[in-house]
Write an enzyme that holds these catalytic residues in place. Structure first.
Site, short mmCIF file in Angstrom:
data_model
loop_
_atom_site.label_atom_id
_atom_site.label_comp_id
_atom_site.label_asym_id
_atom_site.label_seq_id
_atom_site.Cartn_x
_atom_site.Cartn_y
_atom_site.Cartn_z
CG ASN A 120 10.22 31.81 16.99
OD1 ASN A 120 11.26 32.28 16.50
ND2 ASN A 120 9.03 32.02 16.44
CD1 TRP A 121 14.65 33.23 22.01
CD2 TRP A 121 16.84 33.51 21.56
NE1 TRP A 121 15.36 32.79 23.10
CE2 TRP A 121 16.71 32.95 22.86
CE3 TRP A 121 18.11 33.77 21.07
CZ2 TRP A 121 17.81 32.66 23.66
CZ3 TRP A 121 19.21 33.48 21.87
CH2 TRP A 121 19.06 32.94 23.15
CE LYS A 122 7.70 35.08 17.66
NZ LYS A 122 6.33 35.52 17.70
CG HIS B 212 6.47 31.78 12.93
ND1 HIS B 212 5.85 32.99 12.96
CD2 HIS B 212 6.47 31.31 14.21
CE1 HIS B 212 5.48 33.26 14.21
NE2 HIS B 212 5.85 32.25 14.98
CD GLU C 141 5.88 36.47 14.23
OE1 GLU C 141 7.09 36.22 14.23
OE2 GLU C 141 5.20 36.53 15.27
CD GLU D 92 3.59 29.20 16.82
OE1 GLU D 92 4.07 29.35 17.94
OE2 GLU D 92 3.98 29.82 15.82
N GLY E 252 1.74 36.43 20.44
CA GLY E 252 2.18 37.75 20.91
C GLY E 252 1.05 38.65 21.36
CB SER F 239 0.06 34.09 24.53
OG SER F 239 0.04 35.19 23.63
N GLY G 10 7.56 32.20 22.03
CA GLY G 10 8.18 33.41 21.51
C GLY G 10 8.62 34.31 22.66
N GLY G 11 7.81 35.33 22.95
CA GLY G 11 8.14 36.36 23.93
C GLY G 11 8.73 35.83 25.24
P1 PGA Z 1 4.50 34.17 21.49
O1 PGA Z 1 5.04 33.65 20.07
O2 PGA Z 1 4.87 33.10 22.51
O3 PGA Z 1 5.22 35.47 21.73
O4 PGA Z 1 3.02 34.32 21.39
C1 PGA Z 1 4.93 32.32 19.70
C2 PGA Z 1 5.45 32.14 18.30
O5 PGA Z 1 5.23 33.01 17.46
O6 PGA Z 1 6.11 31.12 17.98
#
Ligand code: PGA
Length: 242
Positions: free
Chosen positions: A9-11, A95, A97, A167, A173, A206, A227-228
């Protein structure tokens, strides 16, 4: 055995050029890796570059959101048909966010999910509790409510391709990861007795090369939403190959 699905997930990161650079480095690293399914979800403007770069590989491309209507006066939105036309096979829905910053609710998640399933996209529906809810012992209630509403009026048969991502919001994050045991417990809860045995439940929050193996060794964890650590080809490949 459910085949694991490893999703990037590159956001709101990367340009089309950076997307091409990523795939140039990433594809050779996972070329022989057929154990798991792999999907990358870039921003909308990078979909074309990603689809082109991933052509001929076994990496699927997905969107990070969609609108439930086919088309219309919805400035800034994107439809299932547009995602399909761009070459997407997957789409992330709800998601945390999007729930936190863009007003998504269990109800909009439900509408988007129906649209995605109808269009033949593989929806990756995100659920998870925030820290206060976990600390107040409400995790079970929250997950049950989110699933009940998100999957309202969606029959097992229609759910076919559905994927859920658990999640815990406090783990996204933050560098804090749920322990494999804690994640597995939440997964059992989400599956309940109504969900099909074949339903895949991913863990997100994470996930890193260092913790991927212990998380993915849990029988209940059917893959990862990353994500990250998915922004770097070497680290995402290391997670996939844990
Ligand atoms: P993260 O994000 O791996 O940076 O914690 C995961 C996500 O939001 O899908």
């Amino acid at each position: 055995m459910r085949k694991k699905l490893m999703v990037a997930n590159w956001k709101m990161y990367k340009t089309p050029d950076q997307t091409r650079d990523f795939f140039r480095a990433f594809l050779p690293l996972i070329a022989d890796h057929t154990r798991d399914e792999i999907a990358v979800c870039p921003s909308f403007v990078c979909l074309a570059a990603a689809v082109e770069a991933a052509k001929g590989s076994h990496v699927a491309i997905g969107g990070q959101n969609l609108h439930w209507e086919k088309e219309g006066a919805y400035t800034g939105e994107i439809s299932a048909g547009m995602l399909l036309a761009a070459g997407c096979t997957h789409v992330i829905i709800g998601h945390s966010e999007r729930r936190q910053y863009f007003g998504e609710t269990d109800d909009t998640v439900n509408r988007k999910l129906k649209t995605a399933l109808e269009a033949g996209l593989t929806p990756i529906v995100c659920v998870g509790e925030v820290l206060e809810e976990r600390e107040a012992g409400l995790t079970e209630d929250v997950l049950r409510r989110q699933c009940l509403r998100a999957f309202h009026a969606i029959s097992g048969k229609k759910a076919g391709k559905l994927v859920i991502a658990y999640e815990p919001v406090w783990a996204i994050g933050t560098g804090k990861t749920a322990t494999p045991r804690l994640a597995a417990e939440a997964h059992v809860l989400i599956r309940g007795d109504k969900m099909a045995e074949s339903l895949r439940i991913l863990y997100g929050g994470s996930v890193k090369p260092e913790n991927a193996k212990s998380l993915m060794s849990e029988e209940e964890i059917d893959g990862a939403l990353v994500g990250g650590s998915s922004l770097n080809a070497t680290s995402f490949a290391a997670i996939i190959k844990y």
